[in-house]
Write a protein that holds these residues in place. Structure first.
Motif, PDB file in Angstrom:
ATOM      1  N   SER A  82       0.825  -1.213   0.000  1.00 59.17           N
ATOM      2  CA  SER A  82       0.000   0.000   0.000  1.00 59.17           C
ATOM      3  C   SER A  82       0.859   1.262   0.000  1.00 59.17           C
ATOM      4  O   SER A  82       0.547   2.242  -0.688  1.00 59.17           O
ATOM      5  N   GLU A  83       1.947   1.258   0.765  1.00 57.04           N
ATOM      6  CA  GLU A  83       2.802   2.446   0.833  1.00 57.04           C
ATOM      7  C   GLU A  83       3.426   2.755  -0.527  1.00 57.04           C
ATOM      8  O   GLU A  83       3.601   3.923  -0.897  1.00 57.04           O
TER       9      GLU A  83
ATOM     10  N   LEU B  12       0.496   4.085  -2.866  1.00 62.38           N
ATOM     11  CA  LEU B  12       0.094   5.438  -2.490  1.00 62.38           C
ATOM     12  C   LEU B  12       1.170   6.465  -2.837  1.00 62.38           C
ATOM     13  O   LEU B  12       0.851   7.607  -3.208  1.00 62.38           O
TER      14      LEU B  12
ATOM     15  N   ASN C 181      -0.045   9.410  -5.123  1.00 58.62           N
ATOM     16  CA  ASN C 181      -0.142  10.671  -4.371  1.00 58.62           C
ATOM     17  C   ASN C 181       1.029  11.602  -4.630  1.00 58.62           C
ATOM     18  O   ASN C 181       0.852  12.817  -4.767  1.00 58.62           O
TER      19      ASN C 181
ATOM     20  N   ARG D  55      -1.409  12.817  -7.583  1.00 62.39           N
ATOM     21  CA  ARG D  55      -2.810  12.478  -7.311  1.00 62.39           C
ATOM     22  C   ARG D  55      -3.634  12.159  -8.562  1.00 62.39           C
ATOM     23  O   ARG D  55      -4.853  12.093  -8.506  1.00 62.39           O
TER      24      ARG D  55
ATOM     25  N   PRO E  59      -5.750   8.025  -5.549  1.00 61.75           N
ATOM     26  CA  PRO E  59      -5.197   8.732  -4.383  1.00 61.75           C
ATOM     27  C   PRO E  59      -5.953   8.368  -3.114  1.00 61.75           C
ATOM     28  O   PRO E  59      -7.135   8.035  -3.159  1.00 61.75           O
ATOM     29  N   GLU E  60      -5.232   8.369  -2.019  1.00 63.11           N
ATOM     30  CA  GLU E  60      -5.756   8.114  -0.668  1.00 63.11           C
ATOM     31  C   GLU E  60      -5.995   6.642  -0.359  1.00 63.11           C
ATOM     32  O   GLU E  60      -5.733   6.200   0.750  1.00 63.11           O
TER      33      GLU E  60
ATOM     34  N   GLY F 157      -5.269   3.806  -2.689  1.00 64.71           N
ATOM     35  CA  GLY F 157      -4.470   2.817  -3.412  1.00 64.71           C
ATOM     36  C   GLY F 157      -5.303   2.038  -4.423  1.00 64.71           C
ATOM     37  O   GLY F 157      -6.094   2.624  -5.165  1.00 64.71           O
TER      38      GLY F 157
END
Length: 468
Positions: free
Chosen positions: A340-341, A344, A348, A353, A387-388, A390
């Protein structure tokens, strides 16, 4: 006979109702000075002000509290107040159900701000709150727009089974279904079970939808699915809703374009039809973010989605880590799934975004049904990152070649006998075909701007929680 109207109808067409006698019903949001009632019936985020008749009996006034359900007959008048254009001057009021003040004080209906966690504890009552009713109206419009899109693009709605004998993904835990007493019926003989075999709640209707697409061309499913994994996060549910289109004669590029077009259609439809609720959420969900809720949604429509291969994504992440001295918690290694990191950061930070479509993943981290590329190392898979949150969509071009599919099933240690019918579709006139899965609740979470997915579904089912 006096006609009944919803509050939304009255407020949307206020001028046409002036000086007319109408009937409305709803729940009291507030009661001021023993004369002004603020009424809501769930049809809109806005409320209707009721001005009580001076002739109203005191015994009726004493029964009026917040949450009380009432029926009101009266004349629509232009309001002298600045907060509303019209109001209803009552001539008659009937109380359906009142609330004891002591009980009210213990509920989320009392007139004060409650945390979302507190609302979840009384999930059966939160439909009456402004924030949750707003989310549920938007959820309805999202669902409607999904059916509208597919209908207008020649898809057929397919109902796939909730009870299954196989795991579509080949991995992960499933909820077992049985009528047997597994503790006492030992050794276990599943031929004595209700379905004469081991069965589970489905994690996906994709495989069944594939078989339908080969005969109908374009199909989609929209229903509940179940995963028994202990994922206690703000983005996971044990019971959630999935949309899964399957299209014959579609290749990966066409599949990616369809998914992008589909998502943009939904978001535009919500912006066009749910502005009042979006504005309410925009004002009431305080977040320290670069964009407001409306700006975030409009940004999805503004630019084409970025498309990069998985290999390029790994390269970008490794370069960014060295260049900007970012330290990811999980290492970025080719052949391992993006965390996820990583997802994102790509959407992002790197692409500012704008949604990203990552394609051509290593075959070792993707499901058996995805078409193998010429390099024999990657498959025709794609994920769409928002964005936000994933990943919001996962899809692929399906493996239509019998021999390749059989090999992938064997390599994944899946019992081919359970998928004999699926393999059969590659014998009886197989065609190139593609599809994807969209997590409906995660999409609702993104559009409404909620932090926790438990706040966008009526009764969340999560590990250790199946109340209501």
């Amino acid at each position: 006979m006096i006609k009944k109207y919803s509050i939304k109808e009255l407020l949307d067409q206020g001028c046409s109702f002036l000086n007319k006698e109408v009937l409305v019903e709803g729940w009291i949001r507030s009661f001021r000075y023993s004369i002004f009632i603020i009424l809501n019936d769930g049809s809109t985020i806005k409320n209707l002000q009721i001005v009580l008749s001076k002739k109203l009996e005191k015994k009726i006034i004493k029964k009026i509290t917040i949450g009380t359900s009432i029926k009101v007959i009266g004349i629509i008048k232009k309001s002298i107040g600045v907060k509303q254009y019209i109001e209803l001057k009552s001539s008659n009021i009937i109380i359906y159900g009142s609330i004891n003040s002591d009980i009210l004080q213990k509920s989320i209906l009392q007139p004060k701000k409650h945390s979302l966690e507190k609302l979840r504890e009384q999930a059966h009552l939160r439909f009456k709150t402004s924030i949750f009713s707003s989310i549920m109206r938007i959820r309805h419009y999202i669902a409607f727009s999904i059916h509208k899109y597919f209908h207008e693009h020649g898809f057929f709605y397919l109902h796939t089974p909730i009870i299954t004998t196989s795991n579509c993904e080949g991995t992960g835990k499933m909820f077992q279904i049985t009528t047997m007493d597994l503790k006492n019926d030992y050794p276990i003989d599943y031929k004595k079970d209700f379905f004469k075999c081991k069965t589970y709640l489905s994690v996906s209707g994709q495989l069944e939808a594939e078989t339908a697409s080969i005969g109908l061309g374009k199909v989609y499913t929209f229903g509940p699915v179940f995963r028994a994994e202990n994922s206690n996060t703000s983005r996971h549910l044990s019971e959630f809703w999935m949309i899964e289109p399957e299209i014959a004669f579609y290749h990966l590029d066409e599949n990616m374009n369809l998914a992008e077009n589909f998502l943009k259609f939904i978001i535009k439809y919500i912006l066009d039809n749910c502005m009042e609720d979006l504005l309410f959420l925009n004002e009431n969900i305080k977040k320290c973010k670069k964009n407001t809720l409306l700006e975030k949604l409009e940004l999805i429509l503004k630019f084409p989605f970025q498309k990069i291969s998985y290999t390029k994504a790994v390269e970008i992440l490794n370069k960014e880590e060295k260049k900007n001295k970012i330290k990811f918690h999980h290492s970025v290694l080719w052949g391992e799934d993006l965390q996820s990191e990583h997802e994102l950061y790509l959407v992002n930070n790197y692409f500012n975004r704008v949604p990203v479509i990552v394609f051509d993943y290593p075959s070792c981290i993707k499901a058996f049904y995805m078409r193998v590329n010429k390099d024999k190392k990657t498959v025709r898979a794609m994920d769409i990152l928002f964005p936000e949150i994933g990943e919001i969509i996962g899809g692929s071009q399906r493996e239509e070649r019998y021999d390749m599919l059989l090999k992938r099933i064997k390599d994944s240690n899946i019992d081919k006998n359970k998928l004999w019918w699926y393999l059969d579709t590659r014998i009886f006139g197989s065609v190139p075909h593609s599809g994807f899965g969209l997590g409906f609740d995660r999409l609702v979470q993104f559009i409404t701007g909620m932090n926790n997915i438990r706040d966008v579904i009526p009764f969340p089912r999560t590990p250790s929680n199946a109340e209501f």
